[in-house]
Design an enzyme around this catalytic site. Structure first.
Site, mmCIF file in Angstrom:
data_model
loop_
_atom_site.group_PDB
_atom_site.id
_atom_site.type_symbol
_atom_site.label_atom_id
_atom_site.label_comp_id
_atom_site.label_asym_id
_atom_site.label_seq_id
_atom_site.Cartn_x
_atom_site.Cartn_y
_atom_site.Cartn_z
ATOM 1 C CG LEU A 43 85.780 80.990 66.295
ATOM 2 C CD1 LEU A 43 85.263 82.376 66.411
ATOM 3 C CD2 LEU A 43 85.515 80.325 67.714
ATOM 4 C CG ASN A 44 89.859 76.036 65.886
ATOM 5 O OD1 ASN A 44 89.648 76.311 64.799
ATOM 6 N ND2 ASN A 44 90.857 75.708 66.594
ATOM 7 C CG ASP A 45 92.755 76.914 69.308
ATOM 8 O OD1 ASP A 45 91.684 76.199 69.659
ATOM 9 O OD2 ASP A 45 93.645 76.630 69.474
ATOM 10 C CD GLN A 61 93.913 78.351 64.453
ATOM 11 O OE1 GLN A 61 94.077 77.227 64.161
ATOM 12 N NE2 GLN A 61 94.818 79.340 64.383
ATOM 13 C CE1 TYR A 104 96.395 73.784 61.485
ATOM 14 C CE2 TYR A 104 97.243 72.509 63.477
ATOM 15 C CZ TYR A 104 96.454 72.667 62.419
ATOM 16 O OH TYR A 104 96.037 71.494 61.690
ATOM 17 C CB SER A 105 97.053 78.168 68.461
ATOM 18 O OG SER A 105 95.536 78.001 68.060
ATOM 19 N NE ARG A 173 98.766 71.370 68.621
ATOM 20 C CZ ARG A 173 99.015 70.030 68.575
ATOM 21 N NH1 ARG A 173 99.838 69.643 68.217
ATOM 22 N NH2 ARG A 173 98.240 69.149 69.556
ATOM 23 C CG ASP A 174 99.288 75.687 70.279
ATOM 24 O OD1 ASP A 174 99.088 75.802 68.941
ATOM 25 O OD2 ASP A 174 98.705 74.837 71.127
ATOM 26 C CD GLU A 227 95.945 70.900 71.421
ATOM 27 O OE1 GLU A 227 96.502 70.901 70.123
ATOM 28 O OE2 GLU A 227 94.958 70.979 71.881
#
Length: 474
Positions: A43-45, A61, A104-105, A173-174, A227
């Site tokens: 797991l991340n963001d 994520q 992605y995020s 991104r994001d 980010e």
């Protein structure tokens, strides 16, 4: 649904079921009670944080096939109180040409009882010699809509690299979206070809067709990439949050690989503004990529990845259990006396049961999930030892979090010391889950977060003259 999606669904279901059976047979020593974790893998963001018709949604994520990372998709949890969460499965798979190397995020925007999810579709062009900074990567802005928070319609590609300013690298991104008047705004993080971090603002009248509006940048270059940008207002204070990569020298050498902090914004971020100095959201070891949302009762809440990318200094012992990382416990962001502060969401109070209350000193053993409040600290005298190896103390004008051992098989799993300079401390709150600790200093003016891997479940607090209250969380 295409063939790739069908196969990914089968593979994820099989992997999660295997992990469930393994956990039932062997137990899971470090699985958290209060903090969101992946069912299996990585797991991340946090992504798409929102509340829709009373239900909280937290996407994440997710790389289910490898506890040390891999292709990213979005897992999904829901809750009625931000404490008890129910896993809803994977909602977004990397199954289109514009997101084939990772969903992605991104964020969720709520309007007219619909959830508009914006995210970055990652593509790596592997047929060639690329540096993945200036060439070889696509960062595509994608929209997908849900009317119930459970099922999603077709993905729509909104912007590609050619739609961003030409002086940028491939790193854009994001997306995070908000509305002001009759106009929608989107902020994204970026890296210029001169290796300068900044944020971009786009505008739209219909949430679909976007055009570049302006940039947000510091007076002097500050890191090479911003980010997970987030812009919001709380208690009359405008805040630009960003996870900054590339800060080196001076105090940054004593911090994490990458930083997560915020600027207070003076003026109009769209036109004429001035950014304050950059201040950290968290001074601990494990904190990155925070995202905020507004609850239906008007609170600003943010959640972060309790982890750190590209960090070889320390590890997580949960890898041996087949999973890695978790989220921070949801925090309310508020401003007091001109200072941006954080505290655990108030819903936690209903789950606490008093264990002990004393003055000056408290020692307990055998508790795994609890909250300790130390108030009325006198003369900056404070020291707490958790599991005999994690030490929190005020010393020589600093509040410190440090471990007695940096062995990667110890309680610290390789972590050493983090600190912040503080003139005076008056209160400390310590939230302990099975393998995490979150510390709120001076009513949340400073916060420290870390993973840890206890062996004894012990606590010893010393704070002469202070009131100490320990509550178990059930």
């Amino acid at each position: 649904m295409n063939a790739l999606t069908r196969d990914l669904i089968k593979l994820v279901d099989m992997t999660e079921e295997m992990m469930k059976e393994k956990g039932q047979k062997e137990g899971a020593d470090y699985r958290e009670k209060l903090h969101l974790m992946p069912p299996v893998g990585w797991l991340n963001d946090p992504n798409g944080l929102c509340q829709l018709n009373g239900i909280y949604h937290a996407f994440f994520q997710y790389s289910p096939f490898n506890a040390e990372g891999g292709v990213k998709m979005w897992g999904h949890y829901t809750s009625k109180d931000m404490i008890d969460w129910e896993y809803q499965g994977v909602k977004l798979y990397p199954d289109q040409p514009f997101d084939c190397h990772g969903v992605y995020s991104g964020s969720a925007f709520i309007e007219d009882d619909k959830m508009y999810v914006y995210y970055t579709g990652n593509v790596k062009l592997e047929d060639g010699d690329f540096d993945y900074i200036n060439t070889g990567r696509e960062s595509n802005t994608v929209l997908v809509v849900s009317e119930d928070g459970k099922t999603f319609g077709s993905k729509k590609e909104l912007m590609r690299n050619v739609d961003y300013p030409s002086d940028l690298t491939c790193h854009v991104r994001d997306p995070k979206v908000w509305k002001d008047g009759d106009t929608y705004y989107m902020i994204q993080g970026a890296r210029t070809k001169e290796d300068v971090g900044q944020a971009l603002i786009f505008e739209s009248k219909d949430k679909i067709n976007w055009k570049f509006r302006s940039r947000v940048e510091s007076e002097k270059p500050f890191g090479y990439m911003w980010e997970c940008p987030d812009y919001f207002e709380v208690d009359g204070t405008k805040i630009l949050s960003a996870s900054v990569q590339g800060l080196e020298g001076g105090v940054w050498d004593d911090r994490n690989v990458y930083q997560s902090g915020y600027f207070m914004v003076d003026g109009n971020i769209l036109d004429d503004y001035k950014l304050s100095e950059y201040m950290l959201w968290d001074y601990g070891f494990d904190f990155y990529a925070p995202q905020s949302f507004e609850t239906e009762d008007g609170r600003r809440v943010h959640i972060s990845w309790m982890g750190m990318p590209d960090c070889k200094e320390y590890t997580n012992l949960t890898i041996a259990e087949g999973w890695q990382h978790c989220f921070t416990f949801p925090r309310e962001v508020f401003v007091k006396d001109g200072k941006v502060c954080q505290r655990p969401v108030r819903e936690l109070q209903k789950r606490k049961t008093l264990v002990d209350k004393s003055a000056g000193m408290l020692k307990k053993d055998g508790y795994k999930v609890y909250d300790v409040n130390i108030s009325g600290i006198q003369n900056n005298e404070f020291r707490t030892v958790i599991d005999e190896e994690l030490i929190l103390e005020y010393k020589n004008g600093r509040f410190e979090m440090h471990f007695t051992s940096q062995d990667k098989n110890s309680v610290s799993a390789g972590r050493g010391m983090r600190y912040v300079d503080v003139d005076k401390i008056s209160s400390v709150e310590i939230l302990v889950d099975k393998s995490s600790v979150e510390v709120f200093v001076n009513n949340g003016e400073y916060v420290f977060t870390t993973r840890f891997y206890p062996q004894k479940d012990s606590l010893a607090v010393e704070a002469a003259g202070a009131e100490i209250m320990m509550e178990e969380i059930r």
